[in-house]
Structures are given as C-alpha cells and as structure tokens.
Design a protein around this motif. Structure first.
Motif, PDB file in Angstrom:
ATOM      1  N   PHE A 143       0.836  -1.317   0.088  1.00  0.00           N
ATOM      2  CA  PHE A 143      -0.037  -0.115   0.053  1.00  0.00           C
ATOM      3  C   PHE A 143       0.745   1.346  -0.235  1.00  0.00           C
ATOM      4  O   PHE A 143       0.697   2.148  -0.635  1.00  0.00           O
ATOM      5  CB  PHE A 143      -1.027  -0.126   1.148  1.00  0.00           C
ATOM      6  N   ARG A 215      -6.360   5.436  -4.081  1.00  0.00           N
ATOM      7  CA  ARG A 215      -7.330   4.770  -2.898  1.00  0.00           C
ATOM      8  C   ARG A 215      -6.694   3.610  -2.230  1.00  0.00           C
ATOM      9  O   ARG A 215      -6.882   3.239  -1.247  1.00  0.00           O
ATOM     10  CB  ARG A 215      -8.290   4.218  -3.913  1.00  0.00           C
ATOM     11  N   SER A 216      -5.833   2.719  -2.845  1.00  0.00           N
ATOM     12  CA  SER A 216      -5.186   1.693  -2.485  1.00  0.00           C
ATOM     13  C   SER A 216      -4.163   2.235  -1.465  1.00  0.00           C
ATOM     14  O   SER A 216      -4.101   1.661  -0.186  1.00  0.00           O
ATOM     15  CB  SER A 216      -4.039   1.009  -3.577  1.00  0.00           C
ATOM     16  N   ASN A 218      -4.468   4.868   0.365  1.00  0.00           N
ATOM     17  CA  ASN A 218      -5.338   5.517   1.383  1.00  0.00           C
ATOM     18  C   ASN A 218      -6.058   4.212   2.221  1.00  0.00           C
ATOM     19  O   ASN A 218      -5.921   4.255   3.446  1.00  0.00           O
ATOM     20  CB  ASN A 218      -6.274   6.182   1.002  1.00  0.00           C
ATOM     21  N   LYS A 219      -6.052   3.196   1.596  1.00  0.00           N
ATOM     22  CA  LYS A 219      -6.494   1.910   2.512  1.00  0.00           C
ATOM     23  C   LYS A 219      -5.510   1.561   3.460  1.00  0.00           C
ATOM     24  O   LYS A 219      -5.844   0.999   4.378  1.00  0.00           O
ATOM     25  CB  LYS A 219      -7.042   0.847   1.723  1.00  0.00           C
ATOM     26  N   LYS A 281     -12.234   2.880   7.858  1.00  0.00           N
ATOM     27  CA  LYS A 281     -12.753   1.427   8.225  1.00  0.00           C
ATOM     28  C   LYS A 281     -11.109   0.881   8.807  1.00  0.00           C
ATOM     29  O   LYS A 281     -10.353   0.944   8.342  1.00  0.00           O
ATOM     30  CB  LYS A 281     -13.083   0.767   7.123  1.00  0.00           C
ATOM     31  N   PRO A 285      -6.977  -4.278   4.968  1.00  0.00           N
ATOM     32  CA  PRO A 285      -7.520  -4.662   3.603  1.00  0.00           C
ATOM     33  C   PRO A 285      -6.378  -5.661   3.016  1.00  0.00           C
ATOM     34  O   PRO A 285      -5.385  -5.918   3.371  1.00  0.00           O
ATOM     35  CB  PRO A 285      -7.249  -3.187   2.648  1.00  0.00           C
ATOM     36  N   HIS A 287      -4.699  -6.321  -0.437  1.00  0.00           N
ATOM     37  CA  HIS A 287      -3.902  -5.697  -1.531  1.00  0.00           C
ATOM     38  C   HIS A 287      -4.355  -6.100  -2.920  1.00  0.00           C
ATOM     39  O   HIS A 287      -4.667  -7.397  -2.969  1.00  0.00           O
ATOM     40  CB  HIS A 287      -2.485  -5.566  -1.616  1.00  0.00           C
TER      41      HIS A 287
END
Length: 299
Positions: A143, A215-216, A218-219, A281, A285, A287
């Motif tokens: 990430f 987006r990835s 920030n996850k 959240k 996550p 990846h």
C-alpha cells in the motif's frame, strides 16, 4: 537536524505541513529521509547527463557494498535507521536505478514502463517511509508503494511542460501517438492544435490510473498508528488535490505549475480528520495485486 527540517520546509511544503502532526522523533526521521532523497535527485540533475550517470553508478556501487564511509566522504548521508537494513538497501538501489534512467533519452513508451518508473523513483520512497515510521506489518508495504506511485503520477502530470523543456517525456508514447517533447511544447503556443485532444485524453487516463493507486495507498493507512495515519492521509490528500485542480481547470496543463494554497491545505486537513474519525474502516484490507502487474519482474 534543523537543516533537514529546513530543506523539507523549503522544498516539500505539503509534506512539511502534514509532518508537523507527527511526534518530533518521527518528523525528524521523515525530514532526514526527504533530505536524502532530495540529495540524490539533485545529483541526478546537477551536471551533464554523462557526469550524472557516472556519479550515480558510483553511488549505486557504494550502496551495494554498504560502504557508508565513502558515501559520507562524498557528502551522501544515509539516515541511520536505513543503514544495515536489507529492505531499505534494496529500495534505495531501485531508487537510484530510476534516477539513472533519467540520464538517458527519456521517452516512456507504455503504461508498464510508466508504472515501473514511478515505482523506482517514488514507490520505493513509500516503503522507506514505512521504515522511518517503524511500521512493522509487512502487509503495509504494498500500500505504501502504491501511494508513492500515485504521487509520482501526479508529479508527472504537473510537470509536463517543464519536463518537455528538459527534453523528457514521461507520458507514455502509446497514449499520445509518440509526440516528442518538442511537439508537446508547440501545443503551449497553439491552443487550437489538433494534438491538444490527444494530450488531454492521456492526462485523463493517467488521472484515472493515479486514483486507483491513491485509493489503495489510503486503504493502507490502517496499518499505521493514529497520529501517523492522519499525517500521511493529509499529505496524500494535499498531493492528490493537484490532480483534482488539473481536472477542474479542464485539463489545461501548460499555464504554469499547479499548487495547493494554505487554505487548500487547511481544508484538506479538516477533511482528512473527518474521514479518519467518522468514515475510516479499521479492518485490514487485502491488496489488489493487479496494481502491481507491471512490477512482477522487480518486486
């Protein structure tokens, strides 16, 4: 110590703004990392390409040998927390390879080559930042790599004209019918040129690609502790805003660099606080490996 912070303040305003939220120890570590990367970048742009090529290859050889003394004799100081760390060493080597690439005739050909370049000069720095912040979870590294790639894609879109003046083209030739830097510069003087639509379509495509990586990235903030999460989230959103502004400006890329104002930074900082407090959240996550399909040969 103060010198590193001053370099960050003068040259990395978005990172300095966000970094002030970090505990002092980690703010200094991040400033040291920025200064180190900035120094390598300056070496890559200081003299002729032949001289830079020789110097960077010399540095690369010393890094491979862990010869910190000779590096320091050349005024290259690797932050202490990166020394004798094999992960850091491999990422610094990849970073230097990216800077060596810049010494050649820069004509990015494809999306694959673009992502590989962005990984080398910025995705690597995302991983080094994880080391600086003492993030132990190995799952965070993918990430962090994505966030670095996203930011470099933003850099490329922001600097299309400047890069063309340096005879460099980072926009993939497949996206723009192999326009040369000279042909790109012609477009800055001819607003009605038919190639404008081709270039704008390429910018739009790269913006969409960068959004996937943002987006990835920030996850992956969930792998950081709370204060780090906020600081990196703010830096990410401030940088991403450059692309947002470019889109709002109808993808006009040739009227000078796009910057974020202090008001923008404040607004985006508040937005980040709200997102992390209310909507963030906390589950870890998985990846999306498709984002690294172009990096299989190197990761």
């Amino acid at each position: 110590m103060s010198n590193h912070l001053e370099i960050l303040k003068q040259n990395g305003k978005s990172f300095y703004w966000a970094g002030k939220l970090l505990p002092k120890k980690y703010f200094i570590r991040c400033a040291e990392l920025y200064s180190f990367c900035r120094l390598l970048d300056d070496i890559a742009d200081t003299k002729t390409k032949d001289e830079n090529f020789i110097k960077l290859n010399y540095i690369l050889d010393l890094i491979k040998k862990n010869d910190y003394q000779k590096l320091e004799n050349n005024n290259i100081y690797i932050p202490s927390y990166l020394k004798n760390c094999e992960l850091a060493k491999s990422k610094i080597i990849d970073l230097v390879h990216g800077l060596i690439f810049d010494q050649k005739l820069v004509r990015i050909k494809s999306e694959k080559q673009l992502i590989l370049y962005c990984y080398r000069v910025a995705g690597t720095v995302g991983v080094l930042m994880c080391i600086a912040l003492e993030c132990k979870d190995k799952n965070s590294l993918n990430f962090a790599t994505d966030l670095g790639i996203a930011m470099q894609l933003t850099n490329i879109l922001r600097d299309i004209e400047e890069d063309a003046k340096l005879n460099r083209r980072y926009l993939p030739g497949k996206f723009i019918n192999d326009l040369t830097p000279k042909e790109i510069l012609i477009l800055t003087k001819d607003c009605n040129h038919s190639n404008h639509s081709i270039l704008k379509d390429a910018i739009k495509k790269i913006l969409l690609i960068s959004e996937l990586y943002y987006r990835s990235g920030n996850k992956g903030l969930v792998f950081l502790n709370f204060k780090f999460r906020i600081a990196i989230g703010i830096a990410s959103n401030i940088y991403r805003e450059i692309g947002v502004k470019l889109k709002k400006n109808n993808l006009v890329w040739y009227r000078g660099r796009i910057y974020t104002t202090n008001f923008d930074k404040l607004r985006l900082s508040l937005k980040t606080f709200i997102n992390i407090f209310v909507f963030f959240k906390l589950k870890f996550p998985k990846h999306d490996q498709s984002l690294h399909k172009h990096l299989k040969e190197i990761l």
